[in-house]
Design an enzyme around this catalytic site. Structure first.
Site, PDB file in Angstrom:
ATOM      1  N   ASP A   1       0.884  -1.164   0.000  1.00 27.13           N
ATOM      2  CA  ASP A   1       0.000   0.000   0.000  1.00 27.13           C
ATOM      3  C   ASP A   1       0.925   1.218   0.000  1.00 27.13           C
ATOM      4  OD1 ASP A   1      -2.070   1.771   0.051  1.00 27.13           O
ATOM      5  OD2 ASP A   1      -3.167   0.789   1.672  1.00 27.13           O
TER       6      ASP A   1
HETATM    7  C1  BGC Z   1      -5.082   3.177  -0.008  1.00 28.39           C
HETATM    8  C2  BGC Z   1      -5.061   2.191  -1.156  1.00 28.39           C
HETATM    9  C3  BGC Z   1      -4.816   2.929  -2.448  1.00 28.39           C
HETATM   10  C4  BGC Z   1      -3.515   3.710  -2.338  1.00 28.39           C
HETATM   11  C5  BGC Z   1      -3.185   4.508  -3.577  1.00 28.39           C
HETATM   12  C6  BGC Z   1      -3.864   4.074   0.004  1.00 28.39           C
HETATM   13  O1  BGC Z   1      -4.023   5.103   0.931  1.00 28.39           O
HETATM   14  O2  BGC Z   1      -5.167   2.485   1.208  1.00 28.39           O
HETATM   15  O3  BGC Z   1      -6.279   1.496  -1.224  1.00 28.39           O
HETATM   16  O4  BGC Z   1      -4.769   2.031  -3.525  1.00 28.39           O
HETATM   17  O5  BGC Z   1      -3.629   4.639  -1.262  1.00 28.39           O
HETATM   18  O6  BGC Z   1      -4.047   5.581  -3.719  1.00 28.39           O
END
Ligand code: BGC
Length: 801
Positions: free
Chosen positions: A227
């Site tokens: 993530d």
């Molecule tokens: C989220 C993810 C997301 C990523 C990119 C993170 O804060 O938890 O689900 O894909 O950001 O935007």
């Protein structure tokens, strides 16, 4: 080794250690590095699961906005999930995206979870089947699906650090299951590791779960991506099995550090090779590796809008109906409620996309009821924490005279780097969009009020601003409420000013934002509210409109501030005075229909006092047409609840970790319908009415892990859709979902559906068939199998502790 794998290995061997490691960290927020000498194109990743945002967050770069994932799960239809996935994949192809960061398959452990709308269900089987359909759909278009967030990210409070304490059986039976099914059975090409810890180990360093379970036991051959910023160490993350660090920021725990770790013998080079091979395998799958056959072309179909509308109505759940619905075409409608005016088509956070348009309930109803329809519209109450974006029609770009605003980007010396026309007064940057040398952005518009009175304006953002409305100029420093970056992005603080302005005379409105760092993650903008009555007076006006209408349709709900990412909800109550509004309207009009526009359960203290309740979810860009279609009977309300709706919030599981940072899943496997006492349930799991009636005639089953045949008859006078649900029970175990299938039948028609039963239920057990977990009509015994209801360990499956 296949020829294909041998070819990937040959390409790998042509790269130096530095080149290999360079591929394992993003080049930017959404892109990876290319490697021309082996024919590797730069891979592009983009968020989901509400659509494919692409690499910018910009009102000019449109994406199809889908019904929220919980609405998709409410279809109980893996084929619909496939279609939604395929449409996402087609959008991704059109936008040059190779990897979509979806689906989100964490569970509805608690209805307070901030990203509840983005997850499918409280039930692992329903989640698994919908997720598998979605993954297959996305990948059928030649785009990688990324199953996220592995694992234990079932709530948001302190998500970067909390330690989810989950016992072995609960992990396997509940939280890991959707990952296992999408990897093993749907063949997902990517998995995203979560921010949080599980049982004392941060997920990006969880060797046992990533290398042992996911890659080992389940045989996952794709890429494990972090993530965004979740990867925080060099050797432990590399050894745990992480393959890709995102995003590419100026600082990285990998890159040079990882090269050094290999050179110093701390990390084996074979481990790096395995990561790069996985990346090349993924690149080959999505057609980004020269000379290897890529997927056939796929593009967004011309009837995408119709498909989105149909998906939305397929997920809508009719919770209650005394016969008022479907509405008669000649009904005089009082359309009331904050969400009738500020309609919530989507939730907030990284799932957010910029649709070309959103059909509101008022537009949808006008279309469905015909041109002569009499519809009045009243918000009644204003529960929003912040002001809305100013209407485009009232803003003029001072340079071009077009509707909108102008954004000027200045460097540290005040030199103009870029000046552009915008069609909104909010700017958002997540890695891409603004020149890197920018240290000041001026957003300016000429605002022409359409009525006399006291107008409210707001500056929103984080950091230093100068805000000008007319001749008034204020200098401001705005400080974020919470610690999570996404929370600040979606819910930045706001400073309001008011100005008494006459209609028709333009005034300059300008927001100047100055900052000392490159504009990588930034959001700021202008909010607006027109002159208005007091809330008491607005509420009274709405009630008066309802009093003499043929039907009152009250659209209440949440919004993308309440349901978002980086924080959880603190209450299940509808924000503001919405409950009071519904009760007051219902008291004057017996034909009060409530449409709830939310992605997660809310309390409905008035639920037994209204004629009908339609749960619309956050239904995406075509939501208004879908709602109107269902209200007027053009479409069947196809959905059933994928999650239990409680009566009160007393006793619901808390998403908040304790002072020591642990979040104990002490309830074990007892979440959702396995958790609530019957008297605490307002609407049970699986519940949902249609516009026809059904008779359950017979159920037979072939044995555990096989199928059940359920025969149902449409006893009403309309064609209908029934979600046939099967549940298992045994003396030592309460009811649990065992399978489901959709029956479509004409009036009077009898249909037999084949329900694939959960292969993890091994019998003997009693199999029930019915309309919801609380409305079971038939039962049969499953006698074969002597292994007991609890699943045995599969060959090669180890304990996780
Ligand atoms: C989220 C993810 C997301 C990523 C990119 C993170 O804060 O938890 O689900 O894909 O950001 O935007």
């Amino acid at each position: 080794m296949t020829d294909h794998e041998a070819e990937l290995r040959r390409r790998l061997e042509r790269l130096s250690l530095k080149e290999k490691v360079g591929l394992l960290t993003g080049a930017g927020f959404w892109t990876l590095r290319p490697a021309e000498k082996i024919g590797l194109a730069p891979l592009v990743l983009s968020d989901g699961p509400s659509g494919v945002r692409g690499t910018t967050w910009d009102e000019r770069d449109h994406s199809l906005l889908f019904p929220c994932p919980t609405a998709l799960a409410a279809t109980w239809d893996p084929d619909a999930a496939f279609e939604a996935g395929r449409l996402n994949g087609a959008q991704a192809r059109d936008k040059g995206v190779h990897v979509q960061l979806a689906p989100t398959v964490n569970l509805h452990r608690t209805p307070l979870g901030g990203r509840h709308f983005e997850n499918y269900s409280e039930d692992p089987l329903l989640t698994s089947r919908i997720a598998a359909g979605f993954v297959r759909g996305v990948q059928s278009a030649g785009v990688a699906a990324t199953v996220k967030h592995f694992v234990g990210n079932d709530s948001e409070t302190a998500r970067m650090s909390y330690d989810a304490l989950i016992d072995d059986r609960t992990l396997r039976e509940l939280y890991l299951r959707p990952f296992e099914e999408t990897v093993r059975h749907a063949g997902a090409w990517a998995v995203m590791a979560a921010y949080n810890q599980v049982n004392g180990v941060t997920m990006t360093e969880h060797r046992e779960l990533i290398t042992g379970l996911l890659k080992g036991e389940w045989g996952f051959d794709g890429v494990v991506v972090s993530d965004w910023t979740a990867l925080r160490s060099t050797v432990p993350a590399a050894e745990a099995g992480m393959d890709l660090e995102m995003p590419g920021l100026p600082t990285s725990p990998w890159r040079d550090n990882l090269v050094r770790a290999v050179r110093e013998g701390e990390v084996a080079e074979e481990l790096i090779d395995d990561k790069v091979l996985r990346l090349l395998r993924l690149a080959a799958r999505v057609g980004a590796l020269d000379g290897l056959p890529g997927p056939p072309p796929v593009t967004t179909p011309p009837d995408a809008r119709r498909r989105l509308r149909d998906l939305a109505s397929l997920g809508m759940v009719l919770l209650r109906n005394d016969g008022t619905l479907p509405l008669r075409a000649d009904t005089r409608v009082a359309l009331i409620g904050p969400n009738a005016v500020r309609f919530a088509a989507q939730g907030g956070g990284s799932a957010h996309v910029e649709p070309a348009h959103v059909v509101t309930p008022a537009e949808g109803l006008r279309r469905a009821l015909g041109g002569d329809a009499q519809i009045t519209v009243h918000a009644g109450v204003h529960p929003h924490g912040r002001l809305a974006p100013p209407p485009l029609a009232l803003m003029t770009d001072p340079e071009t005279g077009e509707p909108g605003a102008r954004a000027d980007y200045l460097d540290a010396d005040g030199g103009l780097l870029l000046s552009e026309h915008r069609r909104a007064a909010t700017l958002r940057f997540l890695g891409e969009g603004a020149p890197m040398a920018t240290r000041q952005i001026v957003l300016r518009t000429r605002f022409t009020p359409d009525r006399d009175g006291v107008h409210s304006f707001a500056a929103t953002g984080i950091g230093d601003f100068e805000f000008r409305v007319g001749t008034d100029v204020t200098s401001l420093t705005l400080v974020p409420e919470g610690e999570d970056a996404v929370e600040s992005l979606m819910k930045p603080p706001e400073h309001r000013v008011t100005a008494e302005l006459p209609a028709g005379t333009p005034v300059p409105v300008e927001l100047r934002h100055t900052f000392a760092y490159p504009p990588l993650v930034l959001t700021f903008g202008i909010g607006y509210r027109e002159p208005h009555l007091s809330e008491d007076a607005e509420l009274a006006a709405a009630v008066e409109a309802a009093r003499f209408a043929g039907a009152a349709i009250v659209v209440v709900g949440t919004n993308d501030e309440v349901e978002s990412e980086g924080y959880d909800r603190t209450t299940l109550a509808l924000p503001g005075r919405q409950d009071e509004l519904v009760a007051a309207v219902a008291a004057v009009n017996p034909r009060t229909v409530v449409v709830v526009n939310a992605g997660a359960p809310v309390l409905m203290p008035w639920r037994n006092e209204v004629a009908a309740i339609l749960w619309s979810w956050l239904p995406g860009q075509e939501g208004g047409d879908a709602i109107a279609g269902v209200l007027t009977g053009l479409a069947e309300p196809g959905g059933r609840l994928p999650t239990t709706f409680p009566v009160t919030e007393t006793g619901v599981l808390s998403p908040v970790p304790g002072p020591d940072g642990t979040l104990e899943y002490a309830e074990g496997t007892a979440i959702g319908y396995r958790y609530y006492a019957p008297e605490d349930v307002a609407y049970p799991f699986g519940h949902g009415l249609g516009y026809t009636t059904w008779e359950y005639e017979s159920v037979t089953a072939s044995g555990p892990g096989g199928t059940a045949e359920v025969t149902v008859r449409n006893t009403g006078d309309r064609a209908g859709r029934e979600v046939v649900q099967c549940y298992a029970s045994a003396p030592s175990l309460p009811l649990r979902l065992a399978g489901f299938a959709v029956a479509d039948a004409a009036p009077g028609e009898t249909v037999t559906v084949t329900v694939p039963l959960d292969e993890r239920l091994t019998g003997p057990y009693r199999l029930h068939a019915g309309r919801s977990i609380a409305d079971l009509r038939l039962a049969t015994e499953i006698r074969q199998g002597t292994r007991g209801l609890l699943r045995r360990r599969a060959p090669g499956e180890r304990s996780l502790r």
